[in-house]
Design an enzyme around this catalytic site. Structure first.
Site, PDB file in Angstrom:
ATOM      1  N   LYS A 104       0.813  -1.218   0.000  1.00  0.00           N
ATOM      2  CA  LYS A 104       0.000   0.000   0.000  1.00  0.00           C
ATOM      3  C   LYS A 104       0.850   1.273   0.000  1.00  0.00           C
ATOM      4  O   LYS A 104       0.431   2.298  -0.547  1.00  0.00           O
ATOM      5  CB  LYS A 104      -0.977  -0.002   1.173  1.00  0.00           C
ATOM      6  N   ASP A 150     -10.463   1.945   2.158  1.00  0.00           N
ATOM      7  CA  ASP A 150     -10.638   1.214   3.410  1.00  0.00           C
ATOM      8  C   ASP A 150     -11.568   1.950   4.374  1.00  0.00           C
ATOM      9  O   ASP A 150     -12.477   1.355   4.960  1.00  0.00           O
ATOM     10  CB  ASP A 150      -9.289   0.972   4.085  1.00  0.00           C
TER      11      ASP A 150
END
Length: 279
Positions: free
Chosen positions: A65, A102
């Site tokens: 990420k 997220d």
């Protein structure tokens, strides 16, 4: 056929192809979705080749990420504040947008699926790593009365609270110094990944408290069992997984899929696996 994928290391365990294939069938979208493995130092080469072959978008899971954050040509506000990217989307001008879905996935699950309130509530987030950082801005935009970050190392929680101070009022502490009586507790700590629960005092669980664990499985997590024993409503992170995927799908296709049918399908698969192992 438009191509998408998820990249990670390891990647075999990823449910993303199942989720996005179900979304495509549900919405009548024509696409292919696969898995990409990259060595820890091989993210750029794999992603370069993927987009050079005409791909439209990519989901990113651990440990890439931060690599995706550096790789993106432009960043959404939520990716920039999170310091991490879990979705790359090819734009009309050929540039790659880096986003972080997220937090929206978490908020959507809590508010829309579970029906729990965040606005005006006392909110405790356990952990000060990437999982917490990726969710703070969307949580703060829901206007909780208080957002407290607690971490085993207090200094990390305090630094995170300082980093996000421009977006809302935050407090922070070590695990042993958490105030009492929270309405909503979110476990984003590393303890959940290793099948343990954060060592926090029972007094943090307020009356009518809701407890959410970002990890998920066929059975309640140790954190969920602990909170339930103290009278809290509990939920795991499977809805967050499907919710963040739905946000990515919308970013790519401009169509918002229904989360509930896919969530129920995955929950059913987990129950089948649990029943099979019990035989």
């Amino acid at each position: 056929m438009d191509r998408y994928a998820v990249i990670g290391n390891p990647i075999k365990q990823s449910l993303s192809p199942v989720i996005h294939t179900a979304f495509a069938q549900q919405t009548g979208q024509q696409l292919e979705y696969g898995k990409l493995f990259a060595e820890v130092d091989g993210f750029k080469d794999v992603v370069d080749a993927f987009f050079a072959a005409g791909a439209k978008g990519l989901n990113i899971t651990a440990p890439f990420k931060l690599d995706a954050f550096e790789y993106a040509d432009t960043l959404s506000e939520r990716a920039r504040t999170a310091g991490a990217v879990n979705t790359l989307a090819l734009q009309g001008d050929g540039r790659l947008l880096g986003d972080n879905t997220d937090g929206p996935g978490l908020v959507s699950d809590i508010r829309n699926h579970l029906g729990w309130s965040i606005k005006g509530k006392k909110l405790l987030v356990l952990g000060a790593g990437g999982a917490t950082r990726g969710t703070l801005l969307p949580l703060l935009k829901e206007q909780p009365a208080l957002l407290h970050i607690a971490n085993r190392t207090a200094a990390k929680a305090e630094q995170l609270a300082d980093d996000f101070s421009a977006h809302g009022s935050l407090t922070a502490s070590g695990l042993e110094d958490i105030p009492a009586g929270f309405d909503l507790i979110i476990n984003a700590s590393a303890a959940g990944l290793s099948g343990e629960r954060p060592q926090i005092a029972e007094v943090v669980v307020g009356q009518g408290c809701c407890a959410y664990d970002m990890v998920y499985g066929a059975e309640p997590t140790p954190f969920m069992r602990w909170a339930a024993d103290l009278g809290a409503q509990t939920a795991d992170g499977l809805g967050m997984l499907v919710g963040q995927a739905a946000e990515a799908f919308y970013l790519w296709r401009g169509v918002r899929p229904q989360v509930e049918p896919v969530l129920e399908m995955l929950r059913g698969e987990l129950r089948k696996k649990l029943a099979a192992t019990a035989k």
